[in-house]
Design a protein around this motif. Structure first.
Motif, mmCIF file in Angstrom:
data_model
loop_
_atom_site.group_PDB
_atom_site.id
_atom_site.type_symbol
_atom_site.label_atom_id
_atom_site.label_comp_id
_atom_site.label_asym_id
_atom_site.label_seq_id
_atom_site.Cartn_x
_atom_site.Cartn_y
_atom_site.Cartn_z
ATOM 1 N N SER A 298 0.841 -1.195 0.000
ATOM 2 C CA SER A 298 0.000 0.000 0.000
ATOM 3 C C SER A 298 0.873 1.241 0.000
ATOM 4 N N ASP B 142 -6.129 1.194 -0.050
ATOM 5 C CA ASP B 142 -7.030 0.044 0.058
ATOM 6 C C ASP B 142 -6.605 -1.144 -0.801
ATOM 7 N N LYS C 71 -6.356 -4.488 1.104
ATOM 8 C CA LYS C 71 -7.698 -4.966 1.463
ATOM 9 C C LYS C 71 -8.353 -5.663 0.265
ATOM 10 N N ARG C 72 -8.270 -5.026 -0.885
ATOM 11 C CA ARG C 72 -8.851 -5.625 -2.099
ATOM 12 C C ARG C 72 -8.147 -6.936 -2.444
#
Lengths: 249, 249
Positions: free
Chosen positions: B169, B175, B178-179
């Motif tokens: 990241s 994000d 997370k994805r």
């Protein structure tokens, strides 16, 4: 006995086997060890650099025994290093040492010293074939079922990963590389640039660049690491190069 | 001028940045160089070990310019090394240097010196998470479209590969991790063992072990490398271990 000193066991990746391919930390760990445990061939490779050590070697396929010997050596108070070719973790002994030490509840401090694995050293020899997302797959079905290996080859091919192949073939599985290439060719151009690195960092070091179609017909051996390019891999001045994607003029 | 001597350019993987993590060959190449070219942060990391060199550094995102500077330096007759963190090829400058030297028809002998990439050094810190087939994927979409990255995550998840994630990241793509976890969780248990290695080989080195479900909620930074276990990965004495498949008693 005075203060309790936890026994020390290094698990050391020695790289391809030449001195220049070892990390400074690996050299220090081996210098700092009294006993070096490993597969016979790897012990012979490093003996010239660390002559004044006790070596304990076992032949191939005796991995569990070898790890237990290393743990017992460390427990007996000898500073001990277990050596692996390439990296200690990548298809190496690190996980088995950790598992067996835990099973024995051995009071040993285990330090894993990373090394340059053949995917990385072989890539440097060929040029720069892994300069994008890549997958590392062993074609040895001694410990992984062939259907799992084939599934992984298919997934890596579908994802347009560059692929580094370990253990491309042996006497008992002469056709594994051919099967692997056939699987990848379902998703990738037969003209895809491929490379073979052989005897990396050792006498007889050599490399060749070929196509996926030709690779399927090529005989390799246990001293070879094979590279399959992704859809963007090309030949640049005789080297195998996967562009990272930078634009330039 | 006497005999024609081809200009020399090393492209050197310096490992994580500590001296012990460099290979003996990398140390030799840097000692043998007059000029060292690199990203500012990496130059600062190695200056203490090689103080008597001319350093040419450029900030991030100036990769093409930096490679041309290294090629020009070598062409001018200075023994030159271009440094990359980790390995020279894996998300490093080796392919761009080879491409640009060919484009310029620069008469430079380019030698690529492999190094320990973060997937390998981070794995050693965490235990032995990559001791089976694995995939390496960068979540940076600066040079690779996000849909290609997502496809690769899906393929790696389907193939039950261990996965090492680079650039998990940054500020602009907070994000992405997370994805990535959400994609992998379509095919893999949310309780899958995962690990984060941070500041490998540098001040503030640390690691943590978590689950895939928790990883999706974890904030990381550009100094972190993330590891997602395969279906067999487990925790052994506080370490992340992917068994190679040996049976033992």
């Amino acid at each position: 006995m005075g203060d309790h000193v936890l026994s020390k066991l290094y698990v050391v990746g020695i790289g391809a086997g030449n001195f220049d391919g070892m990390t400074v930390g690996a050299v220090k760990a081996l210098k700092n060890s009294d006993v070096i445990v490993g597969y016979t061939v790897y012990c012979e490779l490093i003996k010239p650099y660390f002559p004044d050590k006790t070596y304990i070697s076992t032949p191939m396929r005796r991995e569990t025994e070898r790890c237990y010997m290393a743990i017992e050596s460390a427990l007996s108070g000898e500073k001990t290093a277990m050596i692996c070719s390439g990296d200690a973790g990548i298809y190496g002994m690190a996980s088995l040492v950790l598992e067996l030490a835990a099973k024995r509840r051995a009071e040993v401090e285990i330090e894993i010293i990373a090394g340059v694995t053949a995917a990385v050293s072989g890539a440097a020899l060929l040029g720069s074939p892994l300069t994008s997302d890549f997958a590392v797959i062993s074609l040895s079905d001694l410990l992984t079922p062939m259907e799992v290996i084939e599934k992984r080859l298919e997934c890596a091919a579908k994802g347009d990963f560059c692929i580094a192949i370990y253990n491309p073939s042996s006497m008992k599985r002469a056709d594994h590389l051919k099967r692997a290439c056939e699987i990848v060719m379902r998703y990738r151009d037969p003209e895809t640039v491929c490379g073979i690195a052989r005897n990396i960092g050792r006498d007889g070091e050599e490399y060749s660049i070929t196509t996926l179609k030709e690779l399927a017909l090529t005989e390799t051996d246990m001293f070879s690491t094979v590279f399959i390019g992704n859809s963007a891999t090309k030949i640049v001045d005789g080297k195998m190069v996967t562009p990272r994607g930078y634009r330039y003029e």
